[in-house]
Design a protein around this motif. Structure first.
Motif, PDB file in Angstrom:
ATOM      1  N   MET A  46      55.878 -20.472  -6.713  1.00 36.77           N
ATOM      2  CA  MET A  46      54.621 -19.866  -6.292  1.00 36.77           C
ATOM      3  C   MET A  46      53.665 -19.603  -7.457  1.00 36.77           C
ATOM      4  O   MET A  46      52.665 -18.901  -7.295  1.00 36.77           O
ATOM      5  CB  MET A  46      54.894 -18.563  -5.550  1.00 36.77           C
ATOM      6  N   GLU A  47      53.967 -20.128  -8.638  1.00 41.85           N
ATOM      7  CA  GLU A  47      53.037 -19.956  -9.770  1.00 41.85           C
ATOM      8  C   GLU A  47      51.721 -20.663  -9.446  1.00 41.85           C
ATOM      9  O   GLU A  47      51.704 -21.687  -8.785  1.00 41.85           O
ATOM     10  CB  GLU A  47      53.655 -20.538 -11.040  1.00 41.85           C
ATOM     11  N   LYS A  48      50.583 -20.153  -9.878  1.00 44.50           N
ATOM     12  CA  LYS A  48      50.400 -18.969 -10.672  1.00 44.50           C
ATOM     13  C   LYS A  48      50.098 -17.754  -9.826  1.00 44.50           C
ATOM     14  O   LYS A  48      49.842 -16.669 -10.349  1.00 44.50           O
ATOM     15  CB  LYS A  48      49.234 -19.160 -11.644  1.00 44.50           C
ATOM     16  N   THR A  49      50.189 -17.880  -8.527  1.00 41.87           N
ATOM     17  CA  THR A  49      49.991 -16.721  -7.658  1.00 41.87           C
ATOM     18  C   THR A  49      51.045 -15.660  -7.946  1.00 41.87           C
ATOM     19  O   THR A  49      50.732 -14.473  -8.098  1.00 41.87           O
ATOM     20  CB  THR A  49      50.064 -17.138  -6.177  1.00 41.87           C
ATOM     21  N   GLU A  72      48.135 -19.180   5.510  1.00 36.20           N
ATOM     22  CA  GLU A  72      47.780 -18.782   4.143  1.00 36.20           C
ATOM     23  C   GLU A  72      48.391 -17.458   3.707  1.00 36.20           C
ATOM     24  O   GLU A  72      48.241 -17.070   2.557  1.00 36.20           O
ATOM     25  CB  GLU A  72      46.255 -18.750   3.898  1.00 36.20           C
ATOM     26  N   VAL A  74      51.216 -15.128   2.211  1.00 34.63           N
ATOM     27  CA  VAL A  74      52.395 -15.313   1.372  1.00 34.63           C
ATOM     28  C   VAL A  74      53.478 -14.398   1.934  1.00 34.63           C
ATOM     29  O   VAL A  74      53.267 -13.195   2.074  1.00 34.63           O
ATOM     30  CB  VAL A  74      52.101 -14.962  -0.097  1.00 34.63           C
ATOM     31  N   ARG A 119      54.188 -19.792   0.944  1.00 40.68           N
ATOM     32  CA  ARG A 119      52.926 -19.565   1.663  1.00 40.68           C
ATOM     33  C   ARG A 119      52.971 -20.278   3.014  1.00 40.68           C
ATOM     34  O   ARG A 119      53.416 -21.428   3.108  1.00 40.68           O
ATOM     35  CB  ARG A 119      51.748 -20.084   0.836  1.00 40.68           C
ATOM     36  N   TYR A 148      44.518 -22.072  -4.273  1.00 40.56           N
ATOM     37  CA  TYR A 148      45.678 -21.454  -4.898  1.00 40.56           C
ATOM     38  C   TYR A 148      46.682 -22.468  -5.452  1.00 40.56           C
ATOM     39  O   TYR A 148      47.621 -22.100  -6.154  1.00 40.56           O
ATOM     40  CB  TYR A 148      46.397 -20.564  -3.877  1.00 40.56           C
ATOM     41  N   GLN A 150      48.619 -25.090  -7.656  1.00 43.66           N
ATOM     42  CA  GLN A 150      48.737 -25.444  -9.070  1.00 43.66           C
ATOM     43  C   GLN A 150      49.587 -26.712  -9.194  1.00 43.66           C
ATOM     44  O   GLN A 150      50.572 -26.875  -8.490  1.00 43.66           O
ATOM     45  CB  GLN A 150      49.414 -24.319  -9.854  1.00 43.66           C
ATOM     46  N   ASP A 187      52.898 -22.742  -3.819  1.00 43.45           N
ATOM     47  CA  ASP A 187      51.609 -23.010  -4.468  1.00 43.45           C
ATOM     48  C   ASP A 187      51.763 -23.972  -5.646  1.00 43.45           C
ATOM     49  O   ASP A 187      50.858 -24.733  -5.955  1.00 43.45           O
ATOM     50  CB  ASP A 187      50.991 -21.697  -4.969  1.00 43.45           C
ATOM     51  N   THR A 234      48.465  -7.412  -9.158  1.00 42.85           N
ATOM     52  CA  THR A 234      47.373  -7.912  -8.324  1.00 42.85           C
ATOM     53  C   THR A 234      47.730  -7.662  -6.871  1.00 42.85           C
ATOM     54  O   THR A 234      48.907  -7.509  -6.524  1.00 42.85           O
ATOM     55  CB  THR A 234      47.123  -9.412  -8.549  1.00 42.85           C
ATOM     56  N   LEU A 236      47.432  -9.169  -2.876  1.00 42.31           N
ATOM     57  CA  LEU A 236      47.299 -10.454  -2.205  1.00 42.31           C
ATOM     58  C   LEU A 236      46.570 -10.292  -0.873  1.00 42.31           C
ATOM     59  O   LEU A 236      46.600  -9.232  -0.277  1.00 42.31           O
ATOM     60  CB  LEU A 236      48.675 -11.076  -1.968  1.00 42.31           C
TER      61      LEU A 236
END
Length: 236
Positions: A46-49, A72, A74, A119, A148, A150, A187, A234, A236
């Motif tokens: 799931m990087e970079k989320t 969408e 997570v 996700r 999102y 990567q 992601d 952070t 979400l």
């Protein structure tokens, strides 16, 4: 009542401390069972989320009712069935097994429960496939942007990117999401053993037979924030 009789009725200090400790454990266990629970992110998918080892806060507010995710979202879900392949086995010390057993009983700290984080890309009744001529996922006939993502898998940028003769690794055929199931992806697409990982690079017509869905009953809840380390905090 005299001071002497009051003193006799007081609990010993150690027993009072133990009672308070047990009460605190019960409160924490109830909070983690019905309000929010802390999990750690087990992989880089799931990087970079979300980064490997992040501590994430997962909502449990639905209680006994199954959580109904939206596309969408997570989510954290239990690694059941084919998803067990995603969780590597490890040698555990007696102390770690005891700690996990404590977690199984109380809901506090680590447990034997194996979880994954992905996700939601498709909900019950949706059709999902990849890709259009721009390399985008298509859901219910409409392409959508995934800001999102990567390190996506390679894709031939011309119209034949997902044609029979030039099947790019990003491509997979039409997937119909059944009732009570969800299609999930990581992601970090090029490093994610997700719901469609086994479908990439094979005949588009075989997608329905190779996909792994998440059962609604295995979903723990949505990730609402990263709480540790502080530099990664952070919502979400």
């Amino acid at each position: 009542m005299t001071k002497t009789s009051q003193a006799k009725r007081r609990l010993p200090t150690w027993l009072s401390a133990l009672t308070n400790f047990v009460a605190a454990l019960i409160v924490i266990a109830l909070v983690q069972a019905f309000v929010v629970k802390i999990y750690h992110v087990p992989s880089a998918s799931m990087e970079k989320t979300l980064n490997t080892g992040d501590r994430i806060l997962v909502s449990r507010l639905n209680g006994a009712k199954p959580f109904t995710p939206q596309n969408e979202d997570v989510i954290v879900f239990k690694a059941a069935g084919d998803w067990n392949d995603n969780v590597p086995s490890e040698q555990e010390s007696l102390a770690k097994r005891v700690l996990k057993t404590f977690g199984d009983i109380t809901g506090i700290g680590p447990s034997h429960e194996k979880i994954l984080v992905k996700r939601v890309i498709g909900s019950p009744g949706d059709t999902v496939e990849c890709c259009n001529s721009k390399g985008q996922l298509i859901r219910n006939g409409h392409p959508f942007n995934e800001q999102y993502v990567q390190q996506d898998l390679p894709f031939a940028s011309d119209e034949s990117g997902c044609g029979d003769a030039t099947l790019s690794m990003r491509c997979f055929g039409r997937i119909d999401v059944p009732a009570g199931k969800y299609l999930v992806m990581g992601d970090n697409r090029s490093n994610s053993s997700d719901g469609v990982a086994r479908c990439r690079g094979i005949a588009l017509s075989d997608a329905q037979s190779c996909v792994r869905f998440v059962d609604a009953t295995d979903i723990v809840g949505p990730v609402i924030s990263v709480i540790w380390p502080v530099k990664n905090w952070t919502s979400l």
